[in-house]
Motif scaffolding. Structure first.
Motif, PDB file in Angstrom:
ATOM      1  N   UNK A   3       0.802  -1.219   0.000  1.00  0.00           N
ATOM      2  CA  UNK A   3       0.000   0.000   0.000  1.00  0.00           C
ATOM      3  C   UNK A   3       0.837   1.272   0.000  1.00  0.00           C
ATOM      4  N   UNK A   4       1.974   1.256   0.683  1.00  0.00           N
ATOM      5  CA  UNK A   4       2.763   2.477   0.819  1.00  0.00           C
ATOM      6  C   UNK A   4       3.843   2.647  -0.255  1.00  0.00           C
ATOM      7  N   UNK A   5       4.475   1.574  -0.668  1.00  0.00           N
ATOM      8  CA  UNK A   5       5.637   1.706  -1.546  1.00  0.00           C
ATOM      9  C   UNK A   5       5.857   0.421  -2.340  1.00  0.00           C
ATOM     10  N   UNK A   6       6.918   0.411  -3.118  1.00  0.00           N
ATOM     11  CA  UNK A   6       7.346  -0.775  -3.851  1.00  0.00           C
ATOM     12  C   UNK A   6       8.664  -1.234  -3.258  1.00  0.00           C
ATOM     13  N   UNK A   7       8.750  -2.503  -2.908  1.00  0.00           N
ATOM     14  CA  UNK A   7      10.002  -3.077  -2.428  1.00  0.00           C
ATOM     15  C   UNK A   7      10.780  -3.626  -3.620  1.00  0.00           C
ATOM     16  N   UNK A   8      12.045  -3.253  -3.690  1.00  0.00           N
ATOM     17  CA  UNK A   8      12.939  -3.756  -4.723  1.00  0.00           C
ATOM     18  C   UNK A   8      13.894  -4.728  -4.042  1.00  0.00           C
ATOM     19  N   UNK A  42      12.972   0.070  -0.126  1.00  0.00           N
ATOM     20  CA  UNK A  42      11.580   0.447  -0.323  1.00  0.00           C
ATOM     21  C   UNK A  42      11.555   1.809  -1.016  1.00  0.00           C
ATOM     22  N   UNK A  43      10.796   1.919  -2.118  1.00  0.00           N
ATOM     23  CA  UNK A  43      10.777   3.135  -2.929  1.00  0.00           C
ATOM     24  C   UNK A  43       9.342   3.586  -3.142  1.00  0.00           C
ATOM     25  N   UNK A  44       9.088   4.868  -2.889  1.00  0.00           N
ATOM     26  CA  UNK A  44       7.779   5.459  -3.179  1.00  0.00           C
ATOM     27  C   UNK A  44       7.734   5.909  -4.630  1.00  0.00           C
ATOM     28  N   UNK A  45       6.540   5.921  -5.202  1.00  0.00           N
ATOM     29  CA  UNK A  45       6.341   6.519  -6.517  1.00  0.00           C
ATOM     30  C   UNK A  45       6.772   5.703  -7.704  1.00  0.00           C
ATOM     31  N   UNK A  46       6.890   4.393  -7.579  1.00  0.00           N
ATOM     32  CA  UNK A  46       7.208   3.554  -8.731  1.00  0.00           C
ATOM     33  C   UNK A  46       5.900   3.243  -9.451  1.00  0.00           C
ATOM     34  N   UNK A  47       5.809   3.646 -10.715  1.00  0.00           N
ATOM     35  CA  UNK A  47       4.579   3.480 -11.489  1.00  0.00           C
ATOM     36  C   UNK A  47       4.690   2.301 -12.441  1.00  0.00           C
ATOM     37  N   UNK A  48       3.562   1.871 -12.941  1.00  0.00           N
ATOM     38  CA  UNK A  48       3.529   0.817 -13.943  1.00  0.00           C
ATOM     39  C   UNK A  48       4.299   1.294 -15.175  1.00  0.00           C
TER      40      UNK A  48
END
Length: 104
Positions: free
Chosen positions: A13-18, A75-81
């Motif tokens: 919900x908050x971010x994308x984990x790389x 963890x990175x915010x704002x990663x879009x499709x």
């Protein structure tokens, strides 16, 4: 040994984990009484760079005391499709590697 780098993206919900897994021996930090280590040149990843669409979002500096085949997670915010995620690494012997994936 062929060094391989794998990337996995996990969205929450908050971010994308790389997650980045590098097949690398990371040698040179074993116990000092090990005879094999005394004659072996250290070999470890010094830096990992995480990029989104070519823009740096994180740099991770490593030491010889990290276990072989390191798994790093940021963890990175704002990663879009459709965004391209790249992980690059450099070791102390001049070798490097990278992996790229597209966020689905």
């Amino acid at each position: 040994m062929a060094d391989r780098t794998r990337i996995r993206l996990q969205k929450n919900e908050q971010a994308t984990e790389v997650l980045a897994l590098v097949a690398h021996p990371m040698s040179g930090s074993e116990r000092p009484h090990d005879e094999k280590v005394k004659t072996e040149e250290p070999n470890f990843i010094e830096r990992m760079d995480f990029l989104i669409n070519g823009n740096s979002v994180a740099k991770v500096f490593l030491s010889p005391h990290i276990a072989w085949n390191p798994l790093m997670t940021i963890s990175v915010d704002g990663v879009s499709t459709g965004d391209k995620v790249t992980v690059r690494w450099h070791d102390n012997q001049g070798r490097n590697g990278k992996a790229e994936t597209i966020n689905q």
